[in-house]
Structure formats: C-alpha cells, structure tokens
Design a protein around this motif. Structure first.
Motif, short mmCIF file in Angstrom:
data_model
loop_
_atom_site.label_atom_id
_atom_site.label_comp_id
_atom_site.label_asym_id
_atom_site.label_seq_id
_atom_site.Cartn_x
_atom_site.Cartn_y
_atom_site.Cartn_z
N GLN A 120 -14.88 -3.75 -4.26
CA GLN A 120 -14.72 -3.78 -5.72
C GLN A 120 -14.97 -5.18 -6.28
O GLN A 120 -15.36 -5.30 -7.45
CB GLN A 120 -13.32 -3.32 -6.09
CG GLN A 120 -13.10 -1.83 -5.95
CD GLN A 120 -11.67 -1.42 -6.26
OE1 GLN A 120 -10.76 -2.26 -6.29
NE2 GLN A 120 -11.46 -0.14 -6.50
N CYS A 144 1.50 -10.07 -4.17
CA CYS A 144 1.57 -9.77 -2.75
C CYS A 144 2.10 -10.96 -1.96
O CYS A 144 1.91 -12.12 -2.35
CB CYS A 144 0.19 -9.39 -2.22
SG CYS A 144 -0.36 -7.77 -2.76
N GLY A 179 0.83 -1.20 0.00
CA GLY A 179 0.00 0.00 0.00
C GLY A 179 0.86 1.25 0.00
O GLY A 179 2.00 1.24 0.44
N ARG A 196 -12.27 -0.66 0.47
CA ARG A 196 -12.52 -0.31 -0.93
C ARG A 196 -12.17 -1.47 -1.85
O ARG A 196 -12.92 -1.79 -2.79
CB ARG A 196 -11.72 0.94 -1.31
CG ARG A 196 -11.99 1.42 -2.74
CD ARG A 196 -11.17 2.65 -3.06
NE ARG A 196 -9.75 2.36 -3.08
CZ ARG A 196 -9.10 1.86 -4.15
NH1 ARG A 196 -9.76 1.60 -5.26
NH2 ARG A 196 -7.81 1.64 -4.08
N GLN A 197 -11.02 -2.11 -1.62
CA GLN A 197 -10.63 -3.25 -2.45
C GLN A 197 -11.64 -4.40 -2.33
O GLN A 197 -11.98 -5.05 -3.32
CB GLN A 197 -9.24 -3.73 -2.04
CG GLN A 197 -8.13 -2.74 -2.36
CD GLN A 197 -6.80 -3.14 -1.74
OE1 GLN A 197 -6.76 -3.88 -0.74
NE2 GLN A 197 -5.71 -2.65 -2.31
N TYR A 198 -12.11 -4.64 -1.13
CA TYR A 198 -13.08 -5.72 -0.93
C TYR A 198 -14.38 -5.45 -1.66
O TYR A 198 -14.95 -6.34 -2.31
CB TYR A 198 -13.32 -5.90 0.57
CG TYR A 198 -14.45 -6.86 0.90
CD1 TYR A 198 -14.29 -8.22 0.78
CD2 TYR A 198 -15.67 -6.36 1.36
CE1 TYR A 198 -15.32 -9.09 1.09
CE2 TYR A 198 -16.71 -7.22 1.68
CZ TYR A 198 -16.53 -8.59 1.54
OH TYR A 198 -17.55 -9.44 1.84
N CYS A 204 -6.90 -6.80 2.98
CA CYS A 204 -7.25 -5.77 1.99
C CYS A 204 -7.89 -4.60 2.70
O CYS A 204 -8.18 -4.65 3.90
CB CYS A 204 -8.21 -6.33 0.93
SG CYS A 204 -9.77 -6.92 1.63
N THR A 205 -8.11 -3.55 1.94
CA THR A 205 -8.89 -2.41 2.44
C THR A 205 -10.36 -2.64 2.13
O THR A 205 -10.73 -3.50 1.33
CB THR A 205 -8.43 -1.10 1.79
OG1 THR A 205 -8.74 -1.14 0.39
CG2 THR A 205 -6.93 -0.88 1.98
N VAL A 264 -9.05 -10.71 -3.56
CA VAL A 264 -8.74 -9.31 -3.26
C VAL A 264 -7.24 -9.04 -3.18
O VAL A 264 -6.84 -7.88 -3.21
CB VAL A 264 -9.40 -8.89 -1.94
CG1 VAL A 264 -10.89 -8.93 -2.06
CG2 VAL A 264 -8.93 -9.75 -0.78
N ARG A 265 -6.41 -10.05 -3.07
CA ARG A 265 -4.98 -9.85 -3.04
C ARG A 265 -4.40 -10.16 -4.42
O ARG A 265 -4.76 -11.13 -5.07
CB ARG A 265 -4.31 -10.78 -2.01
CG ARG A 265 -4.75 -10.57 -0.58
CD ARG A 265 -4.34 -9.22 -0.04
NE ARG A 265 -2.91 -9.06 -0.03
CZ ARG A 265 -2.16 -9.10 1.07
NH1 ARG A 265 -2.72 -9.34 2.23
NH2 ARG A 265 -0.87 -8.91 1.02
N SER A 266 -3.49 -9.34 -4.87
CA SER A 266 -2.86 -9.59 -6.15
C SER A 266 -1.85 -10.71 -6.01
O SER A 266 -1.30 -10.94 -4.93
CB SER A 266 -2.15 -8.32 -6.64
OG SER A 266 -1.10 -7.99 -5.77
N ASP A 311 -10.60 3.68 1.95
CA ASP A 311 -9.17 3.35 1.82
C ASP A 311 -8.48 3.27 3.17
O ASP A 311 -7.43 2.65 3.29
CB ASP A 311 -8.46 4.41 0.96
CG ASP A 311 -8.80 4.26 -0.52
OD1 ASP A 311 -8.74 3.13 -1.02
OD2 ASP A 311 -9.12 5.26 -1.16
#
Length: 575
Positions: free
Chosen positions: A317, A194, A150, A313-315, A310-311, A189-191, A353
C-alpha cells in the motif's frame, strides 16, 4: 558426439558379435552383450534417470541393451545370408543410433549424480532459526503484552516481550530479543501507536475459542492446524504426547524450519485475559466472566512468534518494489509453498494479509507465510481431500481458491487435489507484488470458477519476460498443465541466475547446466562462509534451490522455459 565417434561405436557393436561367437544362440548373444558390452559402471545401479528423449522412445530408455542385442543379431544374420544393401545400411544406422542414445544416457547419469551430490551438500546446511533455546515461556505471565498489531476472523495478535530474558544491552546478531529491520521502511508501514520491534520483538496470537471446551487436550485437538509451524520445543513435553486429531486426520510431523514459513516458538493454553482493545475489537468472543454476553470459552490457545514489521498488503500500500525485488518476492512465496507441499501441507488461505514481511541487511523484503488455521495437513502427504459432502471445508479465501477447488462438486468418490492450489494463489498474488490489482479481487473482477486464461490482464511491461511466463503458467485453469511450485521456482532461478546456461536458442545441454550448477554451488558456499552476506534473501533462495535440486524437476523447468521462448522468442533478461 561426432559422426566419426558414432560410426566407430556402431562398428564396435558389430565386432562384438565376432568376439562372442557365431554359433551361439540369439538369446545367449543378447545375454552376453547385456553383461559385458553395455555395462557402464557401478553408477548405473545407484543413479538411473530417464533419458532426455521424447516419450515415443520410451522402449529405448527402458530396454536399450536388450533391443540392441536383438536387432544386431538379426542384422548380422542378414549380412551373412545375402542381405540387401538396404539391410546393411539399416544395421549401420542402428549402430549410429545406439551410440547416440547411449551417449545421452551417460550424460544423464553424470547430471543426475551431480544434482544428488549438490543436494546432499546443501541439505546438511538447512535453515536454522535465530531463536536461542530457552526453558521458560509456557505461561502467559512470562510475557509483557503490548498493543494489538493485528486481528483476523479467528484471532487477535499482540506485540509482546519475554520477561524472563530481557537483556540489559542489545547484542549485535539477530536473535529472539532483537530483530534487524530497516527502520526507514518501518516508519512508513507501522502506525505510531504500534510498539517498537526493539522493545517488543515477539508477537502473541490469541485464538478465538467457540465451543472447543476449556481443557488443554480439547483445545489442542480442535486447533491442531495452528500447530503445524511449531518448533520442536514449542509445547511442553507432556503436551507433546497428546494425539493431535485435526479436522483432516492425524497431523504428520510438524514442518521443519524454512526462511519463508513462520516459526511458532511457544504454544500453550491459558485463561483468556482482558487485553487492550478487547471491548472495542472483539467483545463477543470474550468469556462470560469478562463479558456477560460473550460467547467464548474460558481458556484458549496462545502462539508465540516473531514480531514482523508489517504484512505484505500493508507494505504494498505504501511501497512499490523494483522488478528485481518483485521477482525475488514471487520466488520466496514459491519456495515457501514448495517447502509445505513436500511435507504434506497445503495452506489453502494464501493471501497478502497472511504473508508477513521484514527486510534483510540490503533492504530486500523477506516474505514469511503465516496463519495455518485453514491448512490441510496429512500424514501420507498426498494432499488429496475426499469431497463427499458440502460440509467438508475446502479452504479459507474463496476469491483465491484455485479452479479445481472452486468448481468441485461433492459426491461419492470425489477427491480434491491440493498439490498445486497454493501455487495458483501465488500467481494471483504476483499481480499485487508488481503494482496491479489482484484480478480476482475487484467487484467486477474475474471468478476462478469461470475465468479464461486469455482474460487475465497483462502485467506491466517492466516485469521480466521469464517472470511473466511463470505467472501465466501458474494461473492455468487445468492443474495438469500448471507447473508445481518446485518447477515454477526452478524456472525463476534459471531466469534470474542461469542465463548463460540457457543461452542456446534451440536446446539446452545438460552438461552445460551441470557446470553452471557446480559454479553456483561454489558461489553460495563461499557466501555462507563470508558472514552476514549469507543471510541475505538472495543467498537464502539459492541455498533452498540447491538443497532441493532434482534432475527431473530441473529438466521440466527447462522445458517450460524453452516452450515460452519458442512462443514469444524473447529471452529472459535483466538490465
């Protein structure tokens, strides 16, 4: 209270005059009545709540016994000096009224005592962090740094692991070195780049340092707001002695642990290293020894925290929570904000975020408020900031700045009240949680400085009526008509778990509500004794509710719910 009982009480009050004596003065009669006839026990001295009466009856609440003695004395004299039948009727009516009011006062005393007893039990069971105590970790060399996870406007965050405490085999329970997570949700949610949470259970936040100097004292003072969520052992003992003068005065005692507020395990200063992605992501903040054109100082502040999947916002999405989960997510934010407000902290930069997310054993999202770089922390807990100049910082996120902050004009004697600003931001974020666009984010969206409440877009029909009511109240422009985070959280608790206690169409019996509170307390205590079930999000929320239980806040929440029900005539239900 039955009519027969009320009449008996009125007659008893009349007979008291005969027992005391007819020749005593009115003042002595009143004194005797106050001392002997209206004393209800020792609990009156320790628990003295306001009666559940409208404000126009304030005199009855504050001086009921004195008023009773005076009016009874006058009525008695009229009775024996040829008073009219209407005067005698007034005397009887007064006796009835006193009986009813005193009955309500007694019920309030019992309810207040119940709330205090429940609160005392659950305050002893405060949230405990899963961090296991250890003595090391005050140097950057103590950690293995992984990939960047992040980056914000004032810091970069990296996955990390503690070299001094790497276990040979993972343990069953959650700790600093192992996080229990929902692996299926994490994959969405994690790339892939990561680091895994099992290998890197920690996160290290490196703050940008522009002009604060390179001494530890100067860095800690300049970045003292970031230390608000620090644990008691986060700083070395000698660093604890440094006076932490933030931008808004001396910081109070740092906030205690709470399941919905980030916990900083370690805080230390160190030389800025060249971490992965530094040249690509933030070359300008590097010191001159690493980048000749860099503007940063040689040393800065590092914070060690738990690594979250995750944040928020990421979740959101990639996932859509159910209406039950969404309601619990809003409630968690309110509980976290209330915890901060009670300890004199306003976050002032609340957005999706800055909210981290993990999952409990049932797969329910657990939200954690993080990033306190813009917070207002005061020793007097008033959350009121003098706004005498435009140079005074009003907070971080302008889009989610509450109306009373966004419209404030600087001047002599102007003060901004931040006690309900974070609660307003929770109302705006709730739209995102329930799958809608934040009404204050879009290019053509609403502005907190000018919007009208009727312009707020409707929430999806699947959102429970009680939750919709809370969100609409949180987004009221006038902070005096907006519930606090505590009252809003109480409304959601009653909507989610207290439907039977609120089943009356016109009013709510405090006795019935007290009975429900006792039942809830028993259930939560049993859950806490049953092992892992006590660590679920629902159990944590219920413990938080019961540990902050106060009669007046609960009564205000009931009043708001009854008001909303009168407006829509739709009671809060869940399928």
């Amino acid at each position: 209270m039955s009519v027969k009982h009320a009449i008996s009480r009125g007659l008893e009050l009349g007979r008291s005059f005969l027992q005391i004596g007819l020749l005593k003065s009115g003042g002595r009669v009143a004194a005797k009545l106050r001392a002997d006839r209206f004393r209800v026990g020792q609990s009156v001295r320790t628990v003295q709540p306001q009666a559940f009466l409208p404000s126009r009856y304030r005199y009855y609440r504050t001086s009921l016994t004195g008023l009773a003695a005076q009016l009874q004395s006058a009525g008695f004299r009229r009775r024996w000096t040829g008073g009219s039948p209407r005067n005698r009727a007034v005397f009887l009516a007064f006796g009835l009224g006193v009986g009813l009011i005193e009955q309500q006062l007694e019920e309030d005393r019992r309810s207040a005592a119940t709330c205090q007893e429940i609160q005392a039990v659950f305050k002893k069971k405060r949230f405990q962090s899963t961090l296991r105590p250890f003595a090391s970790g005050f140097k950057l060399e103590d950690y293995i740094i992984g990939n960047q996870i992040g980056k914000g406007s004032n810091a970069a965050v990296y996955a990390a692991a503690a070299q001094f405490a790497r276990p040979k085999e993972p343990e069953r329970d959650s700790s600093l070195l192992e996080l229990r997570v929902n692996e299926e949700d994490l994959q969405t949610v994690r790339s892939p780049a990561c680091c895994s949470l099992k290998s890197f259970p920690l996160a290290i936040k490196m703050l940008w340092n522009f002009g604060a100097g390179s001494s530890s004292e100067a860095i800690l003072k300049s970045m003292s707001q970031e230390l608000v969520p620090c644990g008691p052992l986060a700083l070395k003992q000698e660093k604890e002695q440094i006076t932490l003068d933030g931008h808004f005065g001396v910081l109070p005692k740092r906030v205690s642990a709470h399941p919905n507020v980030i916990r900083v395990y370690r805080a230390f200063t160190a030389d800025v290293p060249l971490l992965p992605g530094a040249w690509e992501e933030y070359p300008d903040v590097l010191p001159a020894r690493l980048n000749p054109t860099g503007l940063g100082d040689n040393r800065t502040l590092f914070l060690v925290m738990k690594n979250y999947p995750c944040t928020l916002r990421q979740y959101l999405q990639v996932s859509t929570p159910s209406r039950w989960q969404g309601s619990l997510m809003v409630l968690q934010l309110l509980e976290g904000v209330d915890h901060l407000c009670r300890q004199g902290v306003a976050h002032r930069d609340l957005k999706s975020d800055n909210i981290l997310l993990e999952f409990d054993s049932d797969g329910c999202p657990r939200l954690v408020i993080t990033d306190f770089g813009c917070c207002l922390a005061q020793i007097d807990s008033s959350l009121q900031l003098p706004f005498n100049s435009m140079w005074v910082c009003r907070g971080g996120n302008a889009s989610l700045m509450a109306p009373e902050v966004a419209t404030a004009a600087p001047g002599p004697g102007v003060v901004i009240d931040y006690s309900k600003t974070d609660a307003w931001a929770v109302g705006a974020i709730s739209y995102e949680i329930f799958g809608q666009h934040n009404p204050f984010y879009r290019a053509m969206g609403l502005q907190s400085t000018t919007y009208q409440e009727k312009q707020l877009p409707p929430l999806p029909a699947c959102v429970p009526a009680g939750v919709q009511l809370v969100i609409s109240l949180l987004l009221r422009r006038n902070p005096n008509k907006r519930p606090s985070a505590r009252i809003a959280a109480n409304m959601l608790h009653l909507s989610l778990w207290g439907r039977r206690a609120l089943a009356s169409q016109d009013s709510v019996s405090m006795r019935k509500l007290a009975d429900w509170l006792l039942c809830q307390s028993a259930v939560v205590l049993l859950q806490g004794c049953s092992g892992p079930s006590g660590n679920r999000v629902e159990a944590e929320l219920q413990r938080s509710f019961l540990s902050n239980l106060e009669l007046e806040d609960l009564r205000a929440a009931v009043g708001f719910l009854l008001y909303g029900r009168d407006q829509s005539r739709v009671f809060m239900t869940f399928a």
